[in-house]
Design a protein around this motif. Structure first.
Motif, mmCIF file in Angstrom:
data_model
loop_
_atom_site.group_PDB
_atom_site.id
_atom_site.type_symbol
_atom_site.label_atom_id
_atom_site.label_comp_id
_atom_site.label_asym_id
_atom_site.label_seq_id
_atom_site.Cartn_x
_atom_site.Cartn_y
_atom_site.Cartn_z
ATOM 1 N N HIS A 80 0.854 -1.187 0.000
ATOM 2 C CA HIS A 80 0.000 0.000 0.000
ATOM 3 C C HIS A 80 0.892 1.239 0.000
ATOM 4 C CE1 HIS A 80 -2.999 -2.940 1.551
ATOM 5 N NE2 HIS A 80 -3.796 -2.233 0.799
ATOM 6 N N THR A 81 0.765 2.066 -1.024
ATOM 7 C CA THR A 81 1.583 3.278 -1.089
ATOM 8 C C THR A 81 1.304 4.155 0.128
ATOM 9 O OG1 THR A 81 -0.127 4.329 -2.425
ATOM 10 C CG2 THR A 81 1.690 3.319 -3.615
ATOM 11 N N GLY A 82 2.361 4.588 0.778
ATOM 12 C CA GLY A 82 2.203 5.482 1.915
ATOM 13 C C GLY A 82 2.004 4.773 3.241
ATOM 14 N N ALA A 83 1.693 3.470 3.199
ATOM 15 C CA ALA A 83 1.479 2.730 4.446
ATOM 16 C C ALA A 83 2.752 1.966 4.814
ATOM 17 C CB ALA A 83 0.314 1.765 4.285
ATOM 18 N N PRO A 84 2.896 1.578 6.087
ATOM 19 C CA PRO A 84 4.069 0.790 6.473
ATOM 20 C C PRO A 84 4.103 -0.519 5.685
ATOM 21 C CG PRO A 84 2.735 1.406 8.396
ATOM 22 C CD PRO A 84 1.978 1.814 7.191
ATOM 23 N N PRO A 85 5.309 -1.026 5.324
ATOM 24 C CA PRO A 85 5.387 -2.272 4.555
ATOM 25 C C PRO A 85 4.842 -3.448 5.357
ATOM 26 C CG PRO A 85 7.583 -1.570 5.280
ATOM 27 C CD PRO A 85 6.641 -0.465 5.617
ATOM 28 N N ARG A 86 4.238 -4.395 4.661
ATOM 29 C CA ARG A 86 3.701 -5.590 5.312
ATOM 30 C C ARG A 86 4.775 -6.676 5.331
ATOM 31 N NH1 ARG A 86 -1.945 -5.775 5.267
ATOM 32 N NH2 ARG A 86 -1.858 -8.028 5.371
ATOM 33 N N ASP A 114 -2.775 1.980 -4.585
ATOM 34 C CA ASP A 114 -2.690 3.414 -4.310
ATOM 35 C C ASP A 114 -3.733 3.765 -3.263
ATOM 36 O OD1 ASP A 114 -3.190 6.237 -4.411
ATOM 37 O OD2 ASP A 114 -2.069 6.307 -6.296
ATOM 38 N N MET A 115 -3.282 4.174 -2.075
ATOM 39 C CA MET A 115 -4.204 4.421 -0.965
ATOM 40 C C MET A 115 -5.179 5.552 -1.289
ATOM 41 S SD MET A 115 -3.326 2.401 1.658
ATOM 42 C CE MET A 115 -3.328 3.068 3.300
ATOM 43 N N ALA A 116 -4.749 6.498 -2.105
ATOM 44 C CA ALA A 116 -5.607 7.657 -2.396
ATOM 45 C C ALA A 116 -6.711 7.301 -3.376
ATOM 46 C CB ALA A 116 -4.759 8.799 -2.954
ATOM 47 N N THR A 117 -6.381 6.516 -4.414
ATOM 48 C CA THR A 117 -7.365 6.245 -5.480
ATOM 49 C C THR A 117 -7.948 4.841 -5.406
ATOM 50 O OG1 THR A 117 -5.690 5.401 -7.005
ATOM 51 C CG2 THR A 117 -6.072 7.783 -7.010
ATOM 52 N N GLY A 118 -7.260 3.923 -4.693
ATOM 53 C CA GLY A 118 -7.719 2.532 -4.659
ATOM 54 C C GLY A 118 -7.265 1.731 -5.855
ATOM 55 N N ALA A 119 -6.585 2.381 -6.827
ATOM 56 C CA ALA A 119 -6.129 1.671 -8.025
ATOM 57 C C ALA A 119 -5.043 0.666 -7.648
ATOM 58 C CB ALA A 119 -5.593 2.672 -9.046
ATOM 59 N N LEU A 294 -6.026 9.950 7.718
ATOM 60 C CA LEU A 294 -4.946 10.499 6.899
ATOM 61 C C LEU A 294 -3.857 11.129 7.761
ATOM 62 C CD1 LEU A 294 -7.019 11.964 3.932
ATOM 63 C CD2 LEU A 294 -5.818 9.778 4.072
ATOM 64 N N ASP A 295 -4.216 11.659 8.928
ATOM 65 C CA ASP A 295 -3.195 12.223 9.821
ATOM 66 C C ASP A 295 -2.232 11.132 10.284
ATOM 67 O OD1 ASP A 295 -4.357 14.683 9.577
ATOM 68 O OD2 ASP A 295 -5.541 14.522 11.421
ATOM 69 N N ALA A 296 -2.807 9.963 10.640
ATOM 70 C CA ALA A 296 -1.959 8.840 11.073
ATOM 71 C C ALA A 296 -1.089 8.350 9.918
ATOM 72 C CB ALA A 296 -2.825 7.706 11.623
ATOM 73 N N LEU A 297 -1.689 8.262 8.710
ATOM 74 C CA LEU A 297 -0.914 7.830 7.541
ATOM 75 C C LEU A 297 0.282 8.747 7.320
ATOM 76 C CD1 LEU A 297 -3.295 6.720 4.631
ATOM 77 C CD2 LEU A 297 -1.612 5.347 5.858
ATOM 78 N N GLY A 298 0.073 10.046 7.548
ATOM 79 C CA GLY A 298 1.168 11.008 7.399
ATOM 80 C C GLY A 298 2.316 10.713 8.336
ATOM 81 N N GLU A 299 2.012 10.035 9.450
ATOM 82 C CA GLU A 299 3.062 9.654 10.404
ATOM 83 C C GLU A 299 3.537 8.221 10.180
ATOM 84 O OE1 GLU A 299 1.323 10.208 14.259
ATOM 85 O OE2 GLU A 299 0.608 12.225 13.759
ATOM 86 N N GLY A 300 3.097 7.622 9.041
ATOM 87 C CA GLY A 300 3.510 6.252 8.730
ATOM 88 C C GLY A 300 2.763 5.192 9.510
ATOM 89 N N LYS A 301 1.596 5.562 10.082
ATOM 90 C CA LYS A 301 0.807 4.595 10.852
ATOM 91 C C LYS A 301 -0.514 4.343 10.141
ATOM 92 C CE LYS A 301 2.606 6.115 15.312
ATOM 93 N NZ LYS A 301 2.475 7.398 16.002
ATOM 94 N N LEU A 302 -1.009 3.112 10.251
ATOM 95 C CA LEU A 302 -2.295 2.769 9.651
ATOM 96 C C LEU A 302 -3.361 2.792 10.732
ATOM 97 C CD1 LEU A 302 -3.695 1.925 7.046
ATOM 98 C CD2 LEU A 302 -3.233 -0.451 7.620
#
Length: 396
Positions: A80-86, A114-119, A294-302
């Protein structure tokens, strides 16, 4: 392949697999599915396609004297772009029912979302090999549980002694349907999802239809369960209906009745347990839909947040509290004519006090310790003497 072993290749066939409802023949091997092709054809949702192809509860089961086992697989990893790696999906090796090893397979296909568009974009990748060595040199039952959260194409099984399908030990089959929590989201490994833990404790064979994001009272899932042989049935209903914001109370009640009616067509007297949602502060009184924080995502957290308005409950919007109340009412009404139908309040598995002690890290999914607590509590409530799944409960 390690040259010091004299390898025997055994085709992976249905006889060696448990927990899958369907096997798709691919160019190079087999892809286990947890919904049959007819069900998959009735829904084009990408989330469902991903969830049902992730083999939660699916395992190879065979008997052998082999001291070394290799399994070639082609996993599909998700990024997931922008999210911590799994982390890579975990395989659990059981020898005579006990955990004896764990492994991962690197490489494989990659789906980037893509977390923003879901693509989503698929990039093909190479197969890899899972290897277990130094196993005890005696006849033994071996199970290799596939990663619960990683689509896994099975290509080849090699051993240094012949294998035969695991014998039928006469254990009852438990068929369970639920959301990502039942699927095993954020559990540590495939045998430590709460349903797998409960099944081991109850001494039953699990078929897990926990489908992340997809416990939506879909008629095709009810038909798949209706047509699957089972000694015990359970459905855990609620969280996905709220966080997907897919229906209101007017549609919910008949949909629950319809789902249960369909199950009863194929399993008229099988013990059937309806489980309401575990505690989730996000959605106790706030309807969906759910959104990423989205605030948490900005800090690299889901993390997740509920975006509905609590005032809309008056107009029939669903919350977890509304669903718990209605499920208890529906089961009570039906149980007057169906003595094999039972209800379990999800708050008895994980309630407000548990939430304070073991909070859901992303606001939605239990961690490894919470899966263990839910699994143990479910087993203690369902499989205990006098419980709905007690071994001595008479059915006809």
């Amino acid at each position: 392949m390690h040259p010091e072993h004299h390898w025997i290749t055994t085709p992976v066939t249905a006889g060696l697999l448990r927990g899958a409802l369907d096997l798709e023949r691919t160019e190079h091997g087999l892809l286990p599915h947890r919904l049959p092709a007819r069900a998959r054809a009735q829904c084009a949702d990408g989330q469902l396609a991903m969830a049902e192809s992730q083999p939660s509860g699916v395992r190879l089961a065979f008997r052998t004297r082999a001291t070394a086992v290799e399994l070639d697989t082609r996993p599909t990893k998700r990024v997931h772009t922008g999210a911590p790696p799994r982390p890579d999906g975990v395989y659990d090796l059981l020898v005579d029912g006990r955990l004896a090893g764990q492994g991962t397979v690197s490489g494989g296909n990659t789906v980037t979302v893509d977390m923003a568009t879901g693509a989503a974009e698929l990039r093909p990748g190479p197969a890899g090999t899972l290897r277990f060595t130094d196993l005890p040199d005696r006849a033994k039952d071996i199970e290799i549980w596939l990663p619960h959260n990683e689509t896994t194409e099975l290509l080849a099984l090699r051993t240094d002694a012949p294998v035969e399908p695991a014998p039928d030990r006469g254990r009852r089959v438990w068929l369970h349907h639920g959301s990502s929590i039942s699927h095993g989201s954020d559990a540590a490994s495939p045998t430590t999802t709460w349903p797998a833990l409960a099944a081991a404790r109850g001494g039953v064979e699990l078929v897990n239809l926990g489908l992340g994001g997809s416990a939506l009272l879909d008629p095709f899932t009810a038909r798949a369960m209706r047509d699957t042989p089972a000694d015990l049935l359970s459905v855990k209903i609620g969280i996905n209906l709220v966080n997907g914001d897919v229906m209101r109370l007017r549609a919910f009640t008949p949909a629950v009745h319809g789902f249960l009616d369909t199950l009863r067509e194929g399993h008229p007297t099988t013990p059937l347990l309806v489980v309401s949602p575990v505690h989730c502060p996000l959605h106790e009184d706030t309807p969906g839909p759910l959104a990423f924080d989205l605030d948490a995502l900005g800090e690299g957290k889901l993390r997740f947040r509920a975006t509905g308005d609590p005032a809309e409950r008056a107009a029939g919007k669903l919350t977890l509290r509304v669903i718990r109340e209605e499920l208890a009412r529906i089961v009570k009404q039906r149980a007057a004519e169906d003595p094999h139908l039972h209800h379990l309040d999800g708050l008895d598995l994980y309630g407000e006090a548990d939430s304070a002690e073991l909070p859901l890290p992303d606001g939605l999914h239990p961690d490894a310790a919470t899966h263990r607590r839910i699994g143990e509590r479910f087993a203690d409530l369902a499989f205990a003497p006098g419980g709905p799944f007690a071994a001595d409960r008479a059915t006809t």
